[in-house]
Design an enzyme around this catalytic site. Structure first.
Site, short mmCIF file in Angstrom:
data_model
loop_
_atom_site.label_atom_id
_atom_site.label_comp_id
_atom_site.label_asym_id
_atom_site.label_seq_id
_atom_site.Cartn_x
_atom_site.Cartn_y
_atom_site.Cartn_z
N ALA A 203 3.09 66.76 44.38
CA ALA A 203 2.20 66.56 43.23
C ALA A 203 0.84 66.03 43.61
O ALA A 203 0.01 65.77 42.75
CB ALA A 203 2.86 65.60 42.25
N HIS B 214 -1.80 60.84 39.59
CA HIS B 214 -1.71 60.33 40.95
C HIS B 214 -3.12 60.09 41.48
O HIS B 214 -3.95 61.01 41.48
CB HIS B 214 -0.97 61.32 41.86
#
Length: 266
Positions: A124, A220
Protein backbone atom coordinates in the site's frame (compact mmCIF):
# COMPACT_ATOMS: atom_id res chain seq x y z
CA UNK A 1 0.78 -18.93 -16.10
CA UNK A 2 0.15 -21.31 -13.22
CA UNK A 3 -0.45 -19.24 -10.07
CA UNK A 4 -0.17 -20.58 -6.54
CA UNK A 5 -2.16 -18.85 -3.79
CA UNK A 6 -1.93 -19.27 -0.05
CA UNK A 7 -5.34 -18.04 1.09
CA UNK A 8 -8.58 -17.30 -0.76
CA UNK A 9 -9.94 -14.15 0.92
CA UNK A 10 -10.57 -10.67 -0.45
CA UNK A 11 -6.97 -10.13 -1.54
CA UNK A 12 -6.73 -13.46 -3.37
CA UNK A 13 -10.11 -13.14 -5.09
CA UNK A 14 -9.45 -9.56 -6.19
CA UNK A 15 -5.98 -10.51 -7.44
CA UNK A 16 -7.35 -13.38 -9.51
CA UNK A 17 -9.89 -11.03 -11.10
CA UNK A 18 -7.22 -8.39 -11.81
CA UNK A 19 -5.04 -10.95 -13.56
CA UNK A 20 -8.01 -12.15 -15.62
CA UNK A 21 -8.82 -8.60 -16.71
CA UNK A 22 -5.37 -7.06 -17.11
CA UNK A 23 -2.94 -9.98 -17.27
CA UNK A 24 -0.75 -11.83 -17.04
CA UNK A 25 -3.62 -14.28 -17.16
CA UNK A 26 -3.50 -17.26 -14.82
CA UNK A 27 -4.60 -20.23 -16.89
CA UNK A 28 -4.47 -22.35 -13.74
CA UNK A 29 -4.67 -21.51 -10.03
CA UNK A 30 -3.72 -23.80 -7.18
CA UNK A 31 -4.94 -22.44 -3.85
CA UNK A 32 -3.89 -23.65 -0.41
CA UNK A 33 -6.52 -23.42 2.32
CA UNK A 34 -7.36 -25.04 5.63
CA UNK A 35 -9.00 -28.47 5.58
CA UNK A 36 -12.76 -28.12 5.55
CA UNK A 37 -12.64 -24.81 3.66
CA UNK A 38 -12.26 -26.26 0.17
CA UNK A 39 -15.77 -25.39 -1.01
CA UNK A 40 -15.47 -21.84 0.33
CA UNK A 41 -12.22 -21.41 -1.61
CA UNK A 42 -13.81 -22.66 -4.83
CA UNK A 43 -16.74 -20.29 -4.33
CA UNK A 44 -14.47 -17.30 -3.65
CA UNK A 45 -12.52 -18.01 -6.84
CA UNK A 46 -15.47 -19.04 -9.01
CA UNK A 47 -14.89 -18.38 -12.69
CA UNK A 48 -11.23 -19.40 -12.56
CA UNK A 49 -9.60 -22.76 -13.21
CA UNK A 50 -8.95 -23.64 -9.57
CA UNK A 51 -7.44 -26.64 -7.82
CA UNK A 52 -7.73 -26.59 -4.01
CA UNK A 53 -5.17 -28.21 -1.72
CA UNK A 54 -4.89 -28.26 2.07
CA UNK A 55 -1.18 -28.54 2.79
CA UNK A 56 2.14 -27.19 1.57
CA UNK A 57 3.38 -30.52 0.09
CA UNK A 58 0.36 -30.62 -2.23
CA UNK A 59 0.95 -27.02 -3.31
CA UNK A 60 4.60 -27.83 -3.97
CA UNK A 61 3.65 -30.94 -5.95
CA UNK A 62 1.48 -28.79 -8.22
CA UNK A 63 4.62 -26.75 -9.14
CA UNK A 64 3.06 -23.31 -9.77
CA UNK A 65 5.20 -20.75 -11.56
CA UNK A 66 4.95 -18.34 -8.61
CA UNK A 67 3.21 -18.41 -5.23
CA UNK A 68 1.46 -15.44 -3.59
CA UNK A 69 0.78 -15.51 0.14
CA UNK A 70 -2.31 -13.51 1.13
CA UNK A 71 -3.60 -15.29 4.22
CA UNK A 72 -1.99 -13.60 7.24
CA UNK A 73 0.89 -14.09 9.62
CA UNK A 74 -0.16 -17.57 10.73
CA UNK A 75 -0.10 -18.84 7.15
CA UNK A 76 3.37 -17.37 6.61
CA UNK A 77 4.67 -19.27 9.61
CA UNK A 78 2.91 -22.51 8.67
CA UNK A 79 3.50 -22.77 4.93
CA UNK A 80 6.03 -20.42 3.35
CA UNK A 81 9.32 -22.00 4.47
CA UNK A 82 8.71 -25.41 2.81
CA UNK A 83 7.48 -23.72 -0.36
CA UNK A 84 10.68 -21.67 -0.59
CA UNK A 85 12.85 -24.67 0.26
CA UNK A 86 11.21 -26.51 -2.67
CA UNK A 87 12.49 -23.82 -5.04
CA UNK A 88 9.28 -21.85 -5.55
CA UNK A 89 9.39 -18.04 -5.40
CA UNK A 90 6.91 -16.52 -2.94
CA UNK A 91 5.42 -13.02 -3.01
CA UNK A 92 4.58 -12.12 0.59
CA UNK A 93 1.55 -9.91 1.27
CA UNK A 94 1.84 -10.30 5.04
CA UNK A 95 5.22 -8.59 5.28
CA UNK A 96 4.64 -7.79 8.95
CA UNK A 97 5.17 -11.47 9.78
CA UNK A 98 8.89 -10.85 9.27
CA UNK A 99 8.91 -8.74 12.45
CA UNK A 100 9.41 -12.14 14.08
CA UNK A 101 13.20 -12.34 13.80
CA UNK A 102 13.23 -16.13 14.03
CA UNK A 103 10.69 -16.49 11.21
CA UNK A 104 12.55 -13.89 9.12
CA UNK A 105 15.79 -15.87 9.40
CA UNK A 106 14.07 -19.21 8.79
CA UNK A 107 12.44 -17.99 5.58
CA UNK A 108 15.68 -16.54 4.22
CA UNK A 109 17.46 -19.80 5.05
CA UNK A 110 14.74 -21.81 3.29
CA UNK A 111 14.96 -19.56 0.24
CA UNK A 112 18.73 -20.05 0.16
CA UNK A 113 18.38 -23.82 0.45
CA UNK A 114 15.84 -23.95 -2.38
CA UNK A 115 17.43 -21.36 -4.65
CA UNK A 116 14.16 -19.42 -4.46
CA UNK A 117 13.33 -15.79 -3.68
CA UNK A 118 11.14 -14.28 -1.00
CA UNK A 119 9.64 -11.22 -2.71
CA UNK A 120 8.37 -8.27 -0.67
CA UNK A 121 5.94 -6.08 -2.63
CA UNK A 122 5.59 -2.37 -1.93
CA UNK A 123 1.98 -3.07 -1.01
CA UNK A 124 0.00 0.00 0.00
CA UNK A 125 3.02 2.31 0.02
CA UNK A 126 5.31 3.74 -2.67
CA UNK A 127 8.92 4.81 -2.84
CA UNK A 128 10.44 1.68 -1.34
CA UNK A 129 12.75 1.44 -4.36
CA UNK A 130 14.37 4.75 -3.40
CA UNK A 131 14.43 3.86 0.29
CA UNK A 132 16.21 0.56 -0.42
CA UNK A 133 18.64 2.36 -2.73
CA UNK A 134 19.53 4.84 0.03
CA UNK A 135 19.99 2.23 2.76
CA UNK A 136 23.68 1.41 2.06
CA UNK A 137 24.60 5.08 2.66
CA UNK A 138 23.66 4.67 6.32
CA UNK A 139 22.34 7.38 8.59
CA UNK A 140 18.72 6.73 7.64
CA UNK A 141 15.92 8.24 9.68
CA UNK A 142 12.49 6.88 8.75
CA UNK A 143 9.24 7.91 10.41
CA UNK A 144 5.93 6.33 9.39
CA UNK A 145 2.36 7.35 10.26
CA UNK A 146 -0.57 5.07 9.45
CA UNK A 147 -4.03 6.65 9.67
CA UNK A 148 -7.24 4.70 9.15
CA UNK A 149 -10.93 5.12 9.99
CA UNK A 150 -11.94 3.71 13.39
CA UNK A 151 -13.66 0.70 11.79
CA UNK A 152 -10.33 -0.46 10.35
CA UNK A 153 -8.88 -0.77 13.86
CA UNK A 154 -11.66 -2.95 15.25
CA UNK A 155 -10.45 -6.33 16.38
CA UNK A 156 -7.03 -4.89 17.28
CA UNK A 157 -5.53 -3.67 20.58
CA UNK A 158 -6.74 -0.19 19.61
CA UNK A 159 -10.16 -1.23 20.91
CA UNK A 160 -8.78 -1.48 24.45
CA UNK A 161 -7.15 1.94 24.20
CA UNK A 162 -9.91 3.95 22.53
CA UNK A 163 -13.68 4.05 22.24
CA UNK A 164 -13.53 3.70 18.46
CA UNK A 165 -17.25 4.26 17.93
CA UNK A 166 -17.22 7.51 19.90
CA UNK A 167 -14.22 9.20 18.28
CA UNK A 168 -14.82 12.71 16.95
CA UNK A 169 -11.20 13.64 16.19
CA UNK A 170 -7.91 11.88 15.34
CA UNK A 171 -6.42 9.78 18.15
CA UNK A 172 -2.87 8.44 18.27
CA UNK A 173 -2.90 5.09 20.06
CA UNK A 174 0.54 3.70 19.19
CA UNK A 175 4.01 5.20 18.99
CA UNK A 176 7.06 2.97 18.86
CA UNK A 177 9.29 1.07 16.49
CA UNK A 178 8.19 -0.84 13.41
CA UNK A 179 8.78 -4.24 15.02
CA UNK A 180 6.34 -3.51 17.83
CA UNK A 181 3.80 -2.03 15.41
CA UNK A 182 3.88 -5.06 13.12
CA UNK A 183 3.71 -7.52 16.02
CA UNK A 184 0.83 -5.81 17.81
CA UNK A 185 -1.19 -4.89 14.70
CA UNK A 186 -0.55 -7.74 12.22
CA UNK A 187 -3.44 -6.85 9.90
CA UNK A 188 -2.79 -3.12 9.88
CA UNK A 189 0.96 -2.45 10.05
CA UNK A 190 2.45 -4.35 7.12
CA UNK A 191 3.56 -1.00 5.66
CA UNK A 192 5.68 -0.28 8.75
CA UNK A 193 7.41 -3.63 8.28
CA UNK A 194 7.94 -3.04 4.55
CA UNK A 195 9.59 0.32 5.21
CA UNK A 196 11.76 -1.21 7.94
CA UNK A 197 12.98 -4.05 5.74
CA UNK A 198 13.67 -1.70 2.82
CA UNK A 199 15.49 0.86 4.91
CA UNK A 200 16.80 1.30 8.44
CA UNK A 201 15.55 -1.91 10.05
CA UNK A 202 12.78 -2.66 12.51
CA UNK A 203 14.21 -0.98 15.59
CA UNK A 204 15.34 2.21 13.86
CA UNK A 205 12.11 2.77 11.92
CA UNK A 206 9.61 4.80 13.92
CA UNK A 207 5.89 4.12 13.61
CA UNK A 208 2.79 6.02 14.68
CA UNK A 209 -0.76 4.66 14.33
CA UNK A 210 -3.86 6.85 14.27
CA UNK A 211 -7.62 6.33 14.26
CA UNK A 212 -9.36 9.23 12.53
CA UNK A 213 -13.13 9.36 11.91
CA UNK A 214 -12.52 11.87 9.11
CA UNK A 215 -9.93 9.74 7.29
CA UNK A 216 -10.83 9.07 3.64
CA UNK A 217 -10.01 5.36 3.87
CA UNK A 218 -6.37 4.37 4.60
CA UNK A 219 -3.59 6.97 4.69
CA UNK A 220 0.11 6.08 4.72
CA UNK A 221 2.69 8.82 5.29
CA UNK A 222 6.42 8.60 5.86
CA UNK A 223 9.48 10.80 5.90
CA UNK A 224 13.04 9.76 5.04
CA UNK A 225 16.18 11.64 5.99
CA UNK A 226 19.44 10.35 4.55
CA UNK A 227 22.90 11.80 3.86
CA UNK A 228 22.09 11.24 0.18
CA UNK A 229 18.50 12.47 -0.10
CA UNK A 230 15.42 13.58 1.79
CA UNK A 231 11.84 12.88 0.80
CA UNK A 232 8.36 12.45 2.18
CA UNK A 233 5.34 10.62 0.84
CA UNK A 234 1.61 10.60 1.56
CA UNK A 235 -0.72 8.10 -0.04
CA UNK A 236 -4.50 8.01 0.41
CA UNK A 237 -5.63 4.50 -0.45
CA UNK A 238 -9.11 3.21 -1.13
CA UNK A 239 -9.83 0.27 1.15
CA UNK A 240 -10.46 -3.17 -0.32
CA UNK A 241 -13.42 -5.28 0.77
CA UNK A 242 -11.48 -5.66 4.02
CA UNK A 243 -11.38 -2.25 5.77
CA UNK A 244 -7.87 -2.82 7.14
CA UNK A 245 -6.36 -3.58 3.70
CA UNK A 246 -5.76 -1.02 0.95
CA UNK A 247 -6.89 -1.95 -2.56
CA UNK A 248 -3.53 -0.78 -3.94
CA UNK A 249 -1.95 -3.74 -2.10
CA UNK A 250 -3.65 -6.09 -4.55
CA UNK A 251 -2.46 -4.03 -7.50
CA UNK A 252 1.06 -4.20 -6.08
CA UNK A 253 0.86 -8.01 -5.95
CA UNK A 254 -0.30 -8.06 -9.57
CA UNK A 255 2.70 -5.89 -10.54
CA UNK A 256 5.14 -8.29 -8.84
CA UNK A 257 3.66 -11.21 -10.77
CA UNK A 258 3.82 -9.31 -14.07
CA UNK A 259 7.45 -8.37 -13.44
CA UNK A 260 8.40 -12.00 -12.96
CA UNK A 261 6.50 -13.72 -15.74
CA UNK A 262 6.34 -10.98 -18.40
CA UNK A 263 8.99 -9.76 -20.86
CA UNK A 264 9.36 -6.33 -19.23
CA UNK A 265 9.96 -5.53 -15.55
CA UNK A 266 9.04 -2.04 -14.36
Amino acid sequence: MHLGLIGYGTIAATLAQLLAEHGPRAERITVLTRAGREDAAREALAGHAVEVVTDAPALIAARPDIVVECAGHGAVSAHVAPVLAAGLDVVLASVGALADAGLHDALLSAAGDGGARLILPAGAVGGTDLLAALAPAGGLEVTYTGTKPPAAWKGTPAETLLDLDALTEPAVFFEGNARSAAAQFPKNANVAATLALAGAGFEATRARLVADPAAPDNIHEYEVISPVARYSMRIENVASGNASTSLSTVYSLRREIANRVGPLAV
